[in-house]
Design an enzyme around this catalytic site. Structure first.
Site, PDB file in Angstrom:
ATOM      1  N   TYR A 141       0.814  -1.218   0.000  1.00 27.01           N
ATOM      2  CA  TYR A 141       0.000   0.000   0.000  1.00 27.01           C
ATOM      3  C   TYR A 141       0.849   1.270   0.000  1.00 27.01           C
ATOM      4  CZ  TYR A 141      -3.959  -3.041   1.100  1.00 27.01           C
ATOM      5  OH  TYR A 141      -4.922  -4.026   1.069  1.00 27.01           O
ATOM      6  N   LYS A 189       3.912 -15.104   1.689  1.00 21.24           N
ATOM      7  CA  LYS A 189       3.748 -15.797   0.404  1.00 21.24           C
ATOM      8  C   LYS A 189       5.160 -16.095  -0.093  1.00 21.24           C
ATOM      9  CE  LYS A 189       1.095 -17.227  -2.978  1.00 21.24           C
ATOM     10  NZ  LYS A 189       0.257 -18.429  -2.854  1.00 21.24           N
ATOM     11  N   ASP A 221      -2.616 -17.905   1.377  1.00 16.59           N
ATOM     12  CA  ASP A 221      -3.812 -18.571   0.841  1.00 16.59           C
ATOM     13  C   ASP A 221      -4.271 -19.701   1.760  1.00 16.59           C
ATOM     14  OD1 ASP A 221      -1.323 -19.518   0.088  1.00 16.59           O
ATOM     15  OD2 ASP A 221      -1.931 -20.219  -1.891  1.00 16.59           O
ATOM     16  N   ASP A 245      -4.800  -6.824   5.971  1.00 17.06           N
ATOM     17  CA  ASP A 245      -6.043  -6.119   5.669  1.00 17.06           C
ATOM     18  C   ASP A 245      -7.116  -7.142   5.294  1.00 17.06           C
ATOM     19  OD1 ASP A 245      -7.844  -4.141   5.060  1.00 17.06           O
ATOM     20  OD2 ASP A 245      -6.880  -3.515   3.195  1.00 17.06           O
ATOM     21  N   ASP A 249     -10.319  -8.575   7.836  1.00 20.11           N
ATOM     22  CA  ASP A 249     -11.736  -8.420   7.476  1.00 20.11           C
ATOM     23  C   ASP A 249     -12.423  -9.783   7.421  1.00 20.11           C
ATOM     24  OD1 ASP A 249     -11.599  -5.696   7.398  1.00 20.11           O
ATOM     25  OD2 ASP A 249     -12.569  -5.509   5.446  1.00 20.11           O
TER      26      ASP A 249
END
Ligand code: NAD
Length: 368
Positions: A141, A189, A221, A245, A249
């Protein structure tokens, strides 16, 4: 202990839940003989209306001078068409940046009387009690350059971290695990990303400093799947900004109660900004329907993480659990055979239970 706290109510239900948070902090001060002083500062859409900016400079200055900061929520349809620099969310992003809040902590814990409200099966979600620690100021980000090439038909986003940024967030993960059940899951990852391979190396280097913490690495994942198939597996999850993030959520819905999830964003010292996970809920603003529990639990995080007041934090958490298990709830959640109350009534019930808890402790102490 003397502490100065900046309260930023913001928009929508923000002022209502901020009032609940302050009432609870005042009750804690009284019960434990602390002196908390409060100062209100504008942020978000109301700050745009009254001061021409979603984050007036005076708000940042006041926050920097405080011992901790509380935020209600920002945003609402009134400001949705504003240009980017006058959007309420800009205030939130800027205050996090100005205060160098790099670690976002989101505890997720189910209440047994609310498990039926989870989109997952009760037997899957029961005993879920974990914390996600998300890196907040680096990674994808904040990468440079963000640009379009090839006449706007190709794009570049970069995922950049340096060692120092990874070390400080991973350390938060180890420290949090040490205070909880001693299990850390580092999510990355590493099969694809070089930034994840450095992240993994750093976790491996640091683990010898925390022999009391067990560590596992999980690909993002796989972690996303495990969060909904076996959430009770997790204790503390530490991860990069974008992964955090998305996972936080995902995690916020598994307990079925958005209005009950607190969060903390911390800098390198103990300073932090504490806020409910939910937004400004414009659909119910000003009606006394807001669930104050996320905000009240955020004050418990403030006491624990910024002020080192663990006993006080536990008193709040225990009163919230008792109120919920006794069936008191706002209309956004459904407890069969429970009693629907408004924001103020639920706050007062929780404060009464906090005070009753101290009476019980005192009576028990008489017999020790
Ligand atoms: P929201 O969280 O405000 O509301 C989603 C739904 O949950 C609504 O039906 C709302 O009534 C309900 N809800 C949320 N919190 C509740 C509470 N404490 N008690 C009872 N019900 C509650 O999300 P949204 O509708 O997507 O966004 C509304 C506004 O909030 C937008 O402007 C958005 O940008 C902003 N927002 C702000 C923050 C923040 O300040 N940190 C976070 C998310 C969204």
């Amino acid at each position: 202990m003397k502490k100065h706290i900046v309260m930023m109510p913001g928009d929508g239900i923000g002022p209502e839940v901020t009032a609940s948070a302050q009432q609870v902090l005042e009750a804690v001060a009284e019960e434990f003989s602390h002196r908390f002083t409060f100062e209100e500062q504008p942020i978000g859409g109301t700050a745009v209306d009254n001061h021409g900016s979603p984050l007036p400079a005076s708000t940042t200055e006041a926050c920097k001078a405080a011992d901790a900061v509380f935020l209600g929520a920002v945003g609402g349809p009134k400001w949705d068409q504003n240009p980017a620099h006058l959007r309420p969310e800009r205030g939130l992003l800027d205050i996090r940046k100005n205060l160098e809040l790099f670690a976002n902590l989101r505890p997720v814990k189910g209440f047994s009387s609310l498990l039926h409200a989870s989109p997952l099966k009760e037997e899957v979600v029961q005993n879920s009690d974990f914390m996600i620690i998300r890196e907040l100021t680096g990674g994808l980000y904040f990468g440079e350059p963000k640009e379009r090439r090839n006449n706007g038909n190709s794009v570049v986003d970069t995922l950049a971290y340096d060692r120092h940024e990874i070390e400080r967030i991973v350390r938060r993960g180890f420290e949090a695990a040490r205070l909880r059940r001693g299990h850390l899951t580092s999510v990355d990852k590493a099969n694809v990303l070089e930034s994840s391979r450095l992240w993994r190396e750093i976790v491996e280097e640091m683990k010898s400093e925390y022999p009391d913490v067990t560590v596992e690495h999980e690909l993002v994942d796989a972690a996303a799947m495990k969060l909904i198939t076996n959430p009770s597996h997790f204790d503390v999850i530490v991860t990069e900004n974008m992964f955090g993030d998305i996972l936080s959520d995902e995690a916020s819905v598994i307990t079925g109660s958005l209005g009950m999830l607190p969060s903390a964003s911390l800098n390198e010292e103990a300073f932090g900004l504490y806020e409910p996970v939910h937004g400004s809920a414009p659909d119910i603003a000003g009606q006394g329907k807001a669930n104050p529990i996320a905000s009240i639990l955020s004050t418990a995080l403030m006491l624990r993480h910024s002020f080192g007041m663990d006993q006080e934090a536990q008193r709040i958490e225990s009163a919230v659990s008792q109120a919920v298990e006794q069936g008191y709830h706002t209309a956004d959640v459904n407890i069969p055979d429970g009693q629907v109350v408004n924001t103020k009534e639920l706050t007062e019930r929780i404060i009464d239970l906090m005070k009753a808890d101290s009476t019980t402790t005192n009576i028990m102490n008489c017999y020790v």
